[in-house]
Design an enzyme around this catalytic site. Sequence first.
Site, PDB file in Angstrom:
ATOM      1  N   LYS A 155       0.859  -1.202   0.000  1.00 59.73           N
ATOM      2  CA  LYS A 155       0.000   0.000   0.000  1.00 59.73           C
ATOM      3  C   LYS A 155       0.878   1.228   0.000  1.00 59.73           C
ATOM      4  O   LYS A 155       1.957   1.180   0.583  1.00 59.73           O
ATOM      5  CB  LYS A 155      -0.914   0.013   1.234  1.00 59.73           C
ATOM      6  CG  LYS A 155      -1.843  -1.180   1.367  1.00 59.73           C
ATOM      7  CD  LYS A 155      -3.130  -0.999   0.631  1.00 59.73           C
ATOM      8  CE  LYS A 155      -3.935  -2.295   0.626  1.00 59.73           C
ATOM      9  NZ  LYS A 155      -5.252  -2.200   0.059  1.00 59.73           N
ATOM     10  N   LYS A 181       1.809  -9.380  -2.012  1.00 57.64           N
ATOM     11  CA  LYS A 181       1.085  -9.361  -3.287  1.00 57.64           C
ATOM     12  C   LYS A 181       0.800  -7.942  -3.756  1.00 57.64           C
ATOM     13  O   LYS A 181       0.731  -7.010  -2.952  1.00 57.64           O
ATOM     14  CB  LYS A 181      -0.230 -10.151  -3.180  1.00 57.64           C
ATOM     15  CG  LYS A 181      -1.240  -9.539  -2.237  1.00 57.64           C
ATOM     16  CD  LYS A 181      -2.521 -10.342  -2.202  1.00 57.64           C
ATOM     17  CE  LYS A 181      -3.502  -9.946  -3.271  1.00 57.64           C
ATOM     18  NZ  LYS A 181      -4.036  -8.567  -3.148  1.00 57.64           N
ATOM     19  N   ASP A 183      -1.860  -5.227  -5.379  1.00 59.44           N
ATOM     20  CA  ASP A 183      -3.294  -5.056  -5.149  1.00 59.44           C
ATOM     21  C   ASP A 183      -4.047  -5.283  -6.453  1.00 59.44           C
ATOM     22  O   ASP A 183      -3.463  -5.388  -7.532  1.00 59.44           O
ATOM     23  CB  ASP A 183      -3.583  -3.683  -4.539  1.00 59.44           C
ATOM     24  CG  ASP A 183      -4.598  -3.807  -3.401  1.00 59.44           C
ATOM     25  OD1 ASP A 183      -5.471  -4.695  -3.488  1.00 59.44           O
ATOM     26  OD2 ASP A 183      -4.517  -3.032  -2.436  1.00 59.44           O
ATOM     27  N   GLU A 184      -5.387  -5.346  -6.347  1.00 59.48           N
ATOM     28  CA  GLU A 184      -6.192  -5.757  -7.508  1.00 59.48           C
ATOM     29  C   GLU A 184      -6.103  -4.778  -8.668  1.00 59.48           C
ATOM     30  O   GLU A 184      -6.264  -5.173  -9.823  1.00 59.48           O
ATOM     31  CB  GLU A 184      -7.657  -5.965  -7.084  1.00 59.48           C
ATOM     32  CG  GLU A 184      -8.484  -4.714  -6.801  1.00 59.48           C
ATOM     33  CD  GLU A 184      -8.206  -4.069  -5.457  1.00 59.48           C
ATOM     34  OE1 GLU A 184      -7.494  -4.691  -4.642  1.00 59.48           O
ATOM     35  OE2 GLU A 184      -8.673  -2.942  -5.227  1.00 59.48           O
ATOM     36  N   HIS A 269      -7.614 -13.187  -6.692  1.00 59.54           N
ATOM     37  CA  HIS A 269      -8.335 -12.059  -6.087  1.00 59.54           C
ATOM     38  C   HIS A 269      -9.720 -12.008  -6.728  1.00 59.54           C
ATOM     39  O   HIS A 269      -9.853 -12.243  -7.925  1.00 59.54           O
ATOM     40  CB  HIS A 269      -7.559 -10.762  -6.335  1.00 59.54           C
ATOM     41  CG  HIS A 269      -8.022  -9.614  -5.488  1.00 59.54           C
ATOM     42  ND1 HIS A 269      -9.240  -9.003  -5.674  1.00 59.54           N
ATOM     43  CD2 HIS A 269      -7.422  -8.966  -4.453  1.00 59.54           C
ATOM     44  CE1 HIS A 269      -9.377  -8.025  -4.778  1.00 59.54           C
ATOM     45  NE2 HIS A 269      -8.290  -7.987  -4.025  1.00 59.54           N
ATOM     46  N   ARG A 270     -10.751 -11.690  -5.936  1.00 55.25           N
ATOM     47  CA  ARG A 270     -12.116 -11.774  -6.465  1.00 55.25           C
ATOM     48  C   ARG A 270     -12.715 -10.406  -6.768  1.00 55.25           C
ATOM     49  O   ARG A 270     -13.940 -10.240  -6.737  1.00 55.25           O
ATOM     50  CB  ARG A 270     -12.993 -12.557  -5.500  1.00 55.25           C
ATOM     51  CG  ARG A 270     -12.988 -11.960  -4.115  1.00 55.25           C
ATOM     52  CD  ARG A 270     -13.800 -12.768  -3.128  1.00 55.25           C
ATOM     53  NE  ARG A 270     -13.885 -12.034  -1.889  1.00 55.25           N
ATOM     54  CZ  ARG A 270     -14.841 -12.164  -0.982  1.00 55.25           C
ATOM     55  NH1 ARG A 270     -15.802 -13.039  -1.172  1.00 55.25           N
ATOM     56  NH2 ARG A 270     -14.848 -11.460   0.117  1.00 55.25           N
ATOM     57  N   LYS A 309     -13.017  -4.847   6.694  1.00 50.35           N
ATOM     58  CA  LYS A 309     -13.712  -3.780   5.952  1.00 50.35           C
ATOM     59  C   LYS A 309     -14.705  -4.256   4.902  1.00 50.35           C
ATOM     60  O   LYS A 309     -15.514  -3.474   4.417  1.00 50.35           O
ATOM     61  CB  LYS A 309     -12.680  -2.856   5.286  1.00 50.35           C
ATOM     62  CG  LYS A 309     -12.022  -3.425   4.035  1.00 50.35           C
ATOM     63  CD  LYS A 309     -11.004  -2.448   3.416  1.00 50.35           C
ATOM     64  CE  LYS A 309     -10.387  -3.046   2.157  1.00 50.35           C
ATOM     65  NZ  LYS A 309      -9.290  -2.257   1.609  1.00 50.35           N
ATOM     66  N   SER A 339      -8.792 -11.482   3.960  1.00 49.40           N
ATOM     67  CA  SER A 339      -8.140 -10.207   3.662  1.00 49.40           C
ATOM     68  C   SER A 339      -9.183  -9.107   3.586  1.00 49.40           C
ATOM     69  O   SER A 339     -10.327  -9.355   3.206  1.00 49.40           O
ATOM     70  CB  SER A 339      -7.418 -10.358   2.316  1.00 49.40           C
ATOM     71  OG  SER A 339      -6.819  -9.161   1.905  1.00 49.40           O
ATOM     72  N   GLY A 340      -8.775  -7.893   3.930  1.00 54.49           N
ATOM     73  CA  GLY A 340      -9.678  -6.755   3.791  1.00 54.49           C
ATOM     74  C   GLY A 340      -9.932  -6.078   5.129  1.00 54.49           C
ATOM     75  O   GLY A 340     -10.781  -6.526   5.900  1.00 54.49           O
ATOM     76  N   GLY A 341      -9.153  -5.045   5.421  1.00 54.92           N
ATOM     77  CA  GLY A 341      -9.359  -4.284   6.658  1.00 54.92           C
ATOM     78  C   GLY A 341      -8.867  -4.993   7.903  1.00 54.92           C
ATOM     79  O   GLY A 341      -9.340  -4.708   9.009  1.00 54.92           O
ATOM     80  N   GLN A 361      -4.086 -11.781   5.465  1.00 60.79           N
ATOM     81  CA  GLN A 361      -3.410 -10.663   4.805  1.00 60.79           C
ATOM     82  C   GLN A 361      -3.819  -9.331   5.434  1.00 60.79           C
ATOM     83  O   GLN A 361      -4.990  -9.130   5.755  1.00 60.79           O
ATOM     84  CB  GLN A 361      -3.818 -10.599   3.338  1.00 60.79           C
ATOM     85  CG  GLN A 361      -3.291 -11.748   2.510  1.00 60.79           C
ATOM     86  CD  GLN A 361      -3.717 -11.658   1.057  1.00 60.79           C
ATOM     87  OE1 GLN A 361      -3.285 -12.453   0.260  1.00 60.79           O
ATOM     88  NE2 GLN A 361      -4.568 -10.703   0.705  1.00 60.79           N
ATOM     89  N   GLY A 363      -3.042  -5.102   4.639  1.00 66.85           N
ATOM     90  CA  GLY A 363      -2.364  -4.016   3.922  1.00 66.85           C
ATOM     91  C   GLY A 363      -2.197  -2.864   4.884  1.00 66.85           C
ATOM     92  O   GLY A 363      -1.141  -2.663   5.489  1.00 66.85           O
ATOM     93  N   GLY A 364      -3.307  -2.118   5.094  1.00 69.91           N
ATOM     94  CA  GLY A 364      -3.279  -1.012   6.059  1.00 69.91           C
ATOM     95  C   GLY A 364      -2.855  -1.480   7.441  1.00 69.91           C
ATOM     96  O   GLY A 364      -2.167  -0.758   8.165  1.00 69.91           O
TER      97      GLY A 364
HETATM   98  C1  RUB Z   1      -6.714  -5.377   1.376  1.00 63.49           C
HETATM   99  C2  RUB Z   1      -7.472  -5.144   0.124  1.00 63.49           C
HETATM  100  C3  RUB Z   1      -7.866  -6.309  -0.708  1.00 63.49           C
HETATM  101  C4  RUB Z   1      -9.133  -6.905  -0.130  1.00 63.49           C
HETATM  102  C5  RUB Z   1     -10.151  -7.474  -1.079  1.00 63.49           C
HETATM  103  O1  RUB Z   1      -6.178  -4.162   1.915  1.00 63.49           O
HETATM  104  O2  RUB Z   1      -7.800  -4.046  -0.226  1.00 63.49           O
HETATM  105  O3  RUB Z   1      -8.002  -5.945  -2.023  1.00 63.49           O
HETATM  106  O4  RUB Z   1      -8.671  -7.949   0.656  1.00 63.49           O
HETATM  107  O5  RUB Z   1     -11.247  -8.008  -0.383  1.00 63.49           O
HETATM  108  P1  RUB Z   1      -6.325  -3.780   3.458  1.00 63.49           P
HETATM  109  P2  RUB Z   1     -11.674  -9.554  -0.395  1.00 63.49           P
HETATM  110  O6  RUB Z   1      -5.699  -4.872   4.243  1.00 63.49           O
HETATM  111  O7  RUB Z   1      -5.592  -2.458   3.597  1.00 63.49           O
HETATM  112  O8  RUB Z   1      -7.784  -3.631   3.732  1.00 63.49           O
HETATM  113  O9  RUB Z   1     -10.501 -10.348   0.080  1.00 63.49           O
HETATM  114  O10 RUB Z   1     -12.841  -9.610   0.526  1.00 63.49           O
HETATM  115  O11 RUB Z   1     -12.045  -9.909  -1.791  1.00 63.49           O
END
Ligand code: RUB
Length: 411
Positions: A155, A181, A183-184, A269-270, A309, A339-341, A361, A363-364
């Site tokens: 990030k 990794k 990011d998308e 990644h979805r 998140k 992953s995600g928040g 995972q 990121g932030g």
């Molecule tokens: C993680 C992030 C990923 C999400 C996707 O960043 O943005 O793209 O995991 O979501 P952070 P999902 O850790 O800063 O939030 O895994 O639900 O598809």
Amino acid sequence: MDFVKLGEDVDKDNYLIADFYIETDDILKNAGELAKESSNGTWTPLKTAKGYTSNLSAFVFYAKELYEIEGNKAAYIKVAYPIELFEDNSVPQVLSDIAGNILGMKIIPKARLFDIEIPQRYIKTFKGPKFGIEGVRKYMRTDKTRRPHVGTIVKPKVGLNPEDTATISYESWYGGCDFVKDDENLTNQRFCPFEDRVIKVLDALDRAESETGEKKLYAPNITGVDMTERAQFVKDHGGACIMVDILVAGFSKVQEIRDQGFDMIIHGHRAMHAAITRYERHGISMPVLSLLSRLSGIDQMHIGTVVGKMEGELTEVLKNKEKIVSDLFGMNPCFPVNSGGLHPGHIPEIVQFMGDDTIIQAGGGIHGHPDGTIKGATAMRQAVDAVMEGVSLQEYAKTHKELKKALEKWQ
Ligand code: RUB
């Protein structure tokens, strides 16, 4: 041709069974139209149908009315599709049948494909994940410890140049991450060209491996119009993993990459799934997409977090997990990715509902640590260690200052 045969005993070895939620004014009549449209019929009888084409008719064998909604009746229906309808080893073709025109029919204003059951004979035409959980663990040398893997997404997700991306990747690995990794939405933009990034990050990976003595993994995002060339480039430069935005790139491309035999771990990644999965009365459920991702050859699969998140209830995340790890006629399971928040404070809860076979995972939750990326990665790894040792994070934080600072910031 009869497209409704309620109560018919369906031979599960020879039919794919699809479960739908529908909203319509006439359940049986229109469910029959759905079965017809998704197999060998259309809106009107055809002069061109032959006797032998009737073998390919799908039919509704179960229907249960649920309630009235917005002037329609809601129902669960089950449709049986003869497996001869489907091309071997083709996720896209399956979707064109069972989630193609039928999700847009006027007579069925809402339709959601929420589950599928696929016979062994058809499953066997797919290669599935080459590595899966055991293959990835073996590569990462965690097959004995069985601890969750710690990953990060560099990030800011876009904007960094290759040098800074490599530095942040190195710091992440050095601090304790197993996996880094893209990011998308980072692919091959001018500010961070793919080839330059791959070369620099893989150099950083070599350095991190020799300094830490641990195996490390980098998943560059190869999504784009020349994915095969990008995968080849990663392979030629010693990479062991690639990432694909499965739904954006399309299952045909994922399968092509899998079948081309690069012998690299494929991280899935979805991104964009919510456009298909989020509205609970229409579309395709995430568990169905999870299963199809497994068939298409994804080794590490994003399935949601419950906490964090992104939207996604526990029951759905557990269903996603089941679809990618449960026994499937010998097909390798995918390594689930949460992953995600996320931040270190989430790890005990995630391990509680996911078990140890998971890639967690942040990121932030790493690059936002008060003392920077290295300490952020260390805090994540400490949280995993605490869970593996059966110690509470609060207790562990008393002697691990990186974790302590992370918990102070985020909990
Ligand atoms: C993680 C992030 C990923 C999400 C996707 O960043 O943005 O793209 O995991 O979501 P952070 P999902 O850790 O800063 O939030 O895994 O639900 O598809």
